[in-house]
Write an enzyme that holds these catalytic residues in place. Structure first.
Site, short mmCIF file in Angstrom:
data_model
loop_
_atom_site.label_atom_id
_atom_site.label_comp_id
_atom_site.label_asym_id
_atom_site.label_seq_id
_atom_site.Cartn_x
_atom_site.Cartn_y
_atom_site.Cartn_z
N ARG A 99 61.30 14.69 -6.09
CA ARG A 99 62.16 15.88 -5.95
C ARG A 99 62.53 16.06 -4.49
NH1 ARG A 99 62.22 18.58 -11.01
NH2 ARG A 99 64.03 19.64 -10.15
N ASP A 104 63.91 26.54 -3.18
CA ASP A 104 63.40 25.20 -3.44
C ASP A 104 62.94 24.58 -2.12
OD1 ASP A 104 64.29 25.68 -6.02
OD2 ASP A 104 64.71 23.56 -6.32
#
Length: 413
Positions: A179, A310
Site C-alpha cells: 500500500r 492515509d
C-alpha cells in the site's frame, strides 16, 4: 467425522485464548479458541460460531464483526479425527462474560499458541484465518490504521515461523510495497525491523510491541480529536470515507448530540457503512453523495470537517480518499476549520504521492481516456492542523516527525 467450530476473537491485534475447564468432556485444562460442536449443516457453521461466542464469552452478534471464515481442516489426535471450521471475528471491546466451560481467559498475541499446551491443531487452525500480505494489499473497506495493524500481524506471524532473518525481511518488503499511499504500513513495519536484532525471534517481539503501541497511539489520537470537538463546541461535523480514528473520536467525544454529515465515498462506498454504524450508535447522521458534500459544507452545513488520513506528507499535506480536497475548499469558503486526525506514524518521510486508480469509468467504443483516482492530497494550507496522539501538529512539526520516519528505512540499506 464430527465437525467443530473454533473462533478467534480479535481486538487490537490480540486474540482471546480460553482454557477449558473440568466442565467440558475433552482436553480439560488446555488452551483453545472459543469452540464447540456444529449442531446443524456444516455449511452453516457461522451460526454455530456465533452461538458459541454468545454462550461461552457473552459476545452478541452486534458486539463482533466476522472478518474471515477459513477453509475447514482435518485434525487427528490419538486415533480421533474431526473437521475444524475456523473463524476470525473482530470484537468492539475486550469485555467478555464467561460461562462454566472456561477456567480462564487471556487476550494474547496469537504466537502464544506456539508456547502453550493447546487443543490439537490450534496454530494451524489460526493460520487458516490469519491476515496475509494479500489482506493488506486488497482491503478496500478499512482505513489505513486498521490495515497497518494487519501488516504488523503478518510480520509477527511470519517471524514466528521463519528460520532466517532474510525470510522475515522478504515479507517486510512485500508489506511495505503493498500500500504505497499508506505511510503507517511502511513506518510501522520499518520500525519493527529497524529496532530488532538480527534474528526472527527479535522481529516477532518487536512486532508484538509495535502492535500494542500502534493501537494505543490510534486511540490516543482519537481522544485528542474528541477533546477538540468538545472544546470547539462542534454541533455539526462533516466527514467522508471510513476512518477508524474518526469513528473512535466521535465515540470518545460522547457525541450523540453532534450531527454528522458523511458522503457515500465512491468508489468503494465505505461511507455508507460509516453512516450505518453511527446510526446504530444513536448518532444524528445524514448520508449524502460525493458530488453534494462540498456544496452542503459551503452552504453552512457543518461547523467543522474532520478527515482521516492515509498518509501525511513531509510538507504537511494530507493524503486521503478522493473528495477530501473539495470538502476542504468548501470549508474554507464557509470559514470552518478542517482537521485531519491520525497517529504520528502516518507521517511519511518524504513528499512522495503515488495515486491509485480505481479502474475504468467507460467501457464504450469511443477513444476516451479515464481517470478515476482513489486518493488525493489536501495541501497543508487548506488544513487547520493534524491531530495526533501528541497534539495538533502544524507543517513544521510534521517535518520533524518526517525526518524521524525517513531514518527508519535504513534497516534495508
Amino acid at each position: 467425522m464430527p465437525h467443530v467450530v473454533t473462533v478467534f476473537l480479535r481486538h487490537d491485534g490480540r486474540v482471546l485464548l480460553t482454557r477449558r475447564s473440568d466442565a467440558v468432556g475433552t482436553y480439560q485444562g488446555r488452551w483453545a479458541g472459543v469452540s464447540g460442536y456444529v449442531e446443524g449443516d456444516p455449511a452453516d457453521a457461522e451460526r454455530d460460531a456465533r452461538r458459541e461466542l454468545a454462550e461461552e464469552v457473552g459476545v452478541r452478534e452486534t458486539d463482533a464483526e466476522l472478518v474471515r471464515a477459513g477453509e475447514p481442516l482435518t485434525v487427528t489426535d490419538e486415533g480421533r479425527e474431526w473437521t475444524v471450521h475456523p473463524f476470525l471475528f473482530d470484537a468492539e471491546s475486550r469485555d467478555i462474560d464467561t460461562n462454566e466451560e472456561l477456567a480462564a481467559v487471556e487476550w494474547v498475541h496469537p504466537t502464544a499458541i506456539r508456547e502453550r499446551e493447546t487443543v490439537p491443531g490450534l496454530w494451524a487452525t489460526y493460520r487458516r484465518v490469519a491476515p496475509a500480505v494479500e489482506t493488506v494489499a486488497d482491503d478496500e473497506t478499512h482505513g489505513s490504521a486498521w490495515i497497518s495493524l494487519r501488516a504488523l500481524e503478518v510480520l509477527r506471524d511470519a517471524a514466528a515461523e521463519a528460520d532466517s532473518l532474510e525470510a522475515v525481511a522478504s515479507v517486510a518488503r512485500r508489506l511495505r510495497d503493498a500500500r504505497p499511499n499508506m505511510a503507517a504500513v511502511e513506518n510501522r513495519v520499518n520500525r519493527a525491523m529497524a529496532e530488532s536484532d538480527s534474528d526472527p525471534e527479535s522481529v516477532r517481539r518487536r512486532a508484538e510491541a509495535a502492535i500494542d503501541a500502534a493501537a494505543e497511539a490510534d486511540d490516543a489520537a482519537a481522544a485528542r480529536a474528541a477533546e477538540l470537538i468538545r472544546e470547539r463546541g462542534v454541533d455539526r461535523l462533516a466527514t467522508l470515507s471510513r476512518s477508524g480514528t474518526v469513528l473512535a473520536a466521535l465515540e470518545a467525544a460522547e457525541a450523540a448530540a453532534v450531527a454528522v454529515l458523511v458522503s457515500e465515498s465512491r468508489p468503494g462506498g465505505e461511507g455508507v457503512g460509516v453512516a450505518e454504524r453511527l446510526a446504530r450508535d444513536g448518532r444524528d447522521v445524514t448520508l449524502t453523495t460525493d458530488a453534494a458534500l462540498a456544496g452542503l459544507v459551503a452552504a453552512g452545513g457543518a461547523d467543522a470537517v474532520l478527515l482521516g488520513a492515509d498518509s501525511v506528507l513531509a510538507s504537511g499535506g494530507v493524503v486521503n480518499k478522493v473528495g477530501s480536497l473539495s470538502a476542504a475548499l468548501a470549508a474554507a469558503r464557509a470559514d470552518v476549520p478542517v482537521f485531519a486526525v491520525c497517529a504520528r506514524d502516518k507521517v511519511r518521510g518524504d513528499d512522495h504521492f503515488d495515486g491509485e486508480d480505481a479502474g475504468a469509468l467507460y467501457d464504450g467504443e469511443a477513444a476516451i481516456g479515464t481517470e478515476n483516482p482513489l486518493f488525493e492530497v489536501v495541501p497543508a494550507d487548506s488544513l487547520s492542523g493534524v491531530v495526533t496522539e501528541s497534539g495538533v501538529l502544524n507543517a513544521g512539526d510534521i517535518g520533524a516527525v518526517a525526518a524521524e520516519h525517513a531514518a527508519l528505512a535504513a534497516w534495508d540499506d
